[in-house]
Design a protein around this motif. Sequence first.
Motif, short mmCIF file in Angstrom:
data_model
loop_
_atom_site.label_atom_id
_atom_site.label_comp_id
_atom_site.label_asym_id
_atom_site.label_seq_id
_atom_site.Cartn_x
_atom_site.Cartn_y
_atom_site.Cartn_z
N ASP A 222 0.84 -1.21 0.00
CA ASP A 222 0.00 0.00 0.00
C ASP A 222 0.87 1.25 0.00
OD1 ASP A 222 -2.24 -1.57 0.03
OD2 ASP A 222 -2.53 -1.46 2.21
N VAL A 223 1.91 1.24 0.83
CA VAL A 223 2.81 2.40 0.88
C VAL A 223 3.50 2.60 -0.47
CG1 VAL A 223 4.86 3.35 1.97
CG2 VAL A 223 3.15 2.21 3.37
N GLU A 224 3.94 1.49 -1.07
CA GLU A 224 4.58 1.60 -2.38
C GLU A 224 3.66 2.23 -3.40
OE1 GLU A 224 7.33 -2.46 -1.82
OE2 GLU A 224 5.66 -2.42 -3.26
N MET A 225 2.38 1.82 -3.37
CA MET A 225 1.43 2.38 -4.33
C MET A 225 1.14 3.83 -4.04
SD MET A 225 -1.26 -0.78 -4.82
CE MET A 225 -2.25 0.21 -5.93
N ASP B 4 -2.97 11.74 5.18
CA ASP B 4 -3.45 10.72 6.12
C ASP B 4 -2.62 9.44 6.11
OD1 ASP B 4 -5.40 12.53 6.63
OD2 ASP B 4 -6.97 11.51 5.46
N LEU B 5 -1.69 9.30 5.13
CA LEU B 5 -0.94 8.05 5.00
C LEU B 5 -0.05 7.83 6.22
CD1 LEU B 5 -0.01 5.62 3.28
CD2 LEU B 5 1.77 7.12 2.33
N LYS B 6 -0.05 6.61 6.76
CA LYS B 6 0.78 6.20 7.88
C LYS B 6 1.81 5.19 7.33
CE LYS B 6 -1.61 8.55 10.89
NZ LYS B 6 -1.04 9.77 11.51
N THR B 7 3.02 5.66 7.11
CA THR B 7 4.03 4.76 6.54
C THR B 7 4.49 3.72 7.54
OG1 THR B 7 5.78 6.32 7.15
CG2 THR B 7 4.87 6.51 4.92
N ALA B 8 4.46 4.03 8.77
CA ALA B 8 4.90 3.09 9.80
C ALA B 8 3.90 3.07 10.93
CB ALA B 8 6.28 3.48 10.31
N ASN B 9 3.86 1.92 11.59
CA ASN B 9 3.01 1.78 12.77
C ASN B 9 3.61 0.72 13.67
OD1 ASN B 9 2.15 -0.82 11.73
ND2 ASN B 9 0.85 0.33 10.30
N ASP B 10 3.02 0.56 14.80
CA ASP B 10 3.58 -0.39 15.78
C ASP B 10 3.58 -1.81 15.25
OD1 ASP B 10 3.97 1.72 17.43
OD2 ASP B 10 2.13 1.39 18.63
N THR B 11 2.53 -2.15 14.53
CA THR B 11 2.45 -3.52 13.99
C THR B 11 3.59 -3.79 13.01
OG1 THR B 11 0.06 -3.49 14.23
CG2 THR B 11 0.99 -5.14 12.75
#
Length: 862
Positions: A304-307, A428-435
Amino acid sequence: MSVLKEILEWSKGRPAWQRDALRRLVLNGELSNDDVHDLTEICKSAHGLADQQDVVPLAADHIPDQGTGLGRVTLLSIFHHRGVNALAEDQTLKFGPSLTAVYGDNAAGKTGYIRILKSACRARGTEEILGNVVSGAAPQKPAVAIKYEVGTDANIREWAGGGGDEFISRVSVFDSQCAAVYLTEKTDVAFRPFGLDLFDKLVKACRLVRSQLESEQSVLRSAAITAFQTPEGTSVARLLAGLSSLTKPDAVKALTLLSPEEESRLSLLERSLVDLQANDPEKLARQLTLRAGRVRSLARHLKDVEMALSADAVSGVFEVRKESGRKGEEAQRLRNATFPEGLFTGTGSERWSLLWESARQFSEELAYPGQAFPVVNNGARCVLCQQDLDHASGHRLRQFEAFVISKTEQELREVRGEFARLQKAFTDLKTANDTADEAVKEIRIEYESLADKISDFLAASEKRRLSVIEALSMGKESPSDLPALVAVSQETDALAEHLQERVKTLRSSSNEEQKKAMTTEVQELSSRKVLAKHEEQVLAEIERKKKVAAYELCLNDTKTHTITQKSSAVTKTSVTQRLKKSFQDELGRLSFRHVEVELKEVGGEQGILYHKLILTRAPGVDLPKVVSEGEQRCLSIAAFFAELSTADDPSGIVFDDPVSSLDYKWREGVARRLVEEAKTRQVIVFTHDIVFLLFLRQLSDELGVQQLDQHVRQLSKGSGVCAEELPWVALKVSMRIGHLKKLIQDAEKLHRDGHQSAYEREASVIYGYLREAWERGLEEVLLGGVVERYRPGVQTQQVTKIADISEEDCKALEAAMTKCSKWLPGHDQAAAARAEVPEPNVLKADIDALENWVSGIRKRRK
């Protein structure tokens, strides 16, 4: 065809370096070190081991004319200063241009001079020259010199020991050692037609070039690669075991290139083999299943991030913003054309359009449901100010609606909506998260490299996102320095599949056969990875082996078998038949006919064809076992002269006791052969045989050959003391008269000085010699040589010469011999009858009487 022309034709089929070598040998005679280096490089270049070289092969214009021949080498003298055997110091032994007879008794020093000659001239065997080892003092270093002439050159040359001399080495020496070689060994023909020696020299060149090639090849062989370990049975192990010059580099490269699938397979197998060692495989399988799920979720997030941050997405948002600006400009132009002057600033703008749309919603839903907005019929009111609308107000509202529902305005609203949506996606994109962070940590446990890639990707993604947001918010163009993105979602997804495969393997590979198969596959793939690390080394080894093989091809070009074959063929044509015929002719000259002996070729090697003396009727029997020692010497002399006949070189020859072991039947034949040879070349004969010496003198006179006599003796100061005359017994009568005249001079001095006793003793000796001179005059002069002592035959053709002998001749002879006998030593006289020894003048008169008697008879007979 001449030898050189035949060699030229033959050379056209030889390797290029040999053709060039032949040219150099024809032009220069020998090869220098530089020549050998150049020829080696030419040989190497033919097989790709050196750059292309300039080659000049032997051609017709390199072949010289053969009409001139070689100038003969003639020895003039040997000077012995010191250090050779027991020879006396500072002695000079002279040689004449035709025949020289060097006489000396046993131990007189002849062998010492022969050893000097053998060390300088051509001989079948050389001997070490020792000093005077029996003198009791330390032997001195030999110091000798041989003077010689070449052809008609007036310059006298000198050999002073040490290295070889190309001229003096053309003089040949025959001695007992040489005789043994001819009889017992196969020998090459040392004298060859002009050009035939090129085969020998080419063989020598082959050896020199081969030596240099072998040296270089040895260095190359020692440079083999250091072996690296690969499991047996793998394709890499088989490749390395069979590595050769024929191994294709592409085959090596093909093994080193692992596809992504093979890389993944290797990793899976390695992990799976570790997994199979777990204490609780089922529990590990469940853990890996959960881990695979988390990794797969991470892969979806990464995708998703790549897209979202792809180049298309970034360029798209900036393109939409650009399109929005363009549409806004078009709408502004329409607005300016639609609305009259005097309206509020901003009328028709985006905010105004929001107001209008709100008014539309209020009218359609609440104020005038079911009626098209704006409602401007009679009695209608404005939905904003709720006042009655007049005709002008209604017209304006309809203008506003026409503007709002125009295509340009609609497109503007759409593009602005699209831009807002796209901008919000970046915001709104979150490139990183705890998961994701937890998943990366879990991956790092076993796959650190992939974890690093994911971390780098996420960090770069966040920087890229912020750079885009900042440029959008500040109305800037798309940044040119956006951090690049290296997609990792597929690798992450592949890891998930990899983990899942490990689970399947855990649950299905429980027996040893499957484990063994997995291990074999791991070894195969891992050995290919090892090969990839050493690829350049292996390719270099192939090139090394190619060079080693190329050196073998070069070495094949230095083999001498073909040269030997051609040399043998040409030698048979140019030498062997001539040699055989000459040998038989020489035997005929020596009257050797009772045993059938012939010269026969016995094969060749390294460019040389060998010959050997054999018994015609018993070729397998050694010749010395059949013929006597004297016959052996005779055969050796014939072989020596036969060999000389193959040469165009008239240089001198030296014989050391040629008639040793020969009886009277052979002596005269050998003497005649030597004197005949002295007509065309210098002949030097060392002998201790007085009969043979007299034969030489007699035949020299008969055949008109000038003979120089030399006498070597052993005196108190050493052996080899030289005198330019023969011993008394070998002197002819005229020479004896000369010797007597010298003796009388010494005797006269004794008489003058008052040494009467010494004079009488000397006079007695002189009378003894005088009587012997009269005896020699009898057979040589009076009897005309019809009968001579030591000569086996009677010269009957000379009988007519003695018909003039008179009574006066005989009386003079008888009276002189009677007088000489009176004072001859050994005749005891009675005391009363003792006569005084004649004074010197009387003695001199008696000598003159002999001379007059001899000259009178000879003058009369002429």
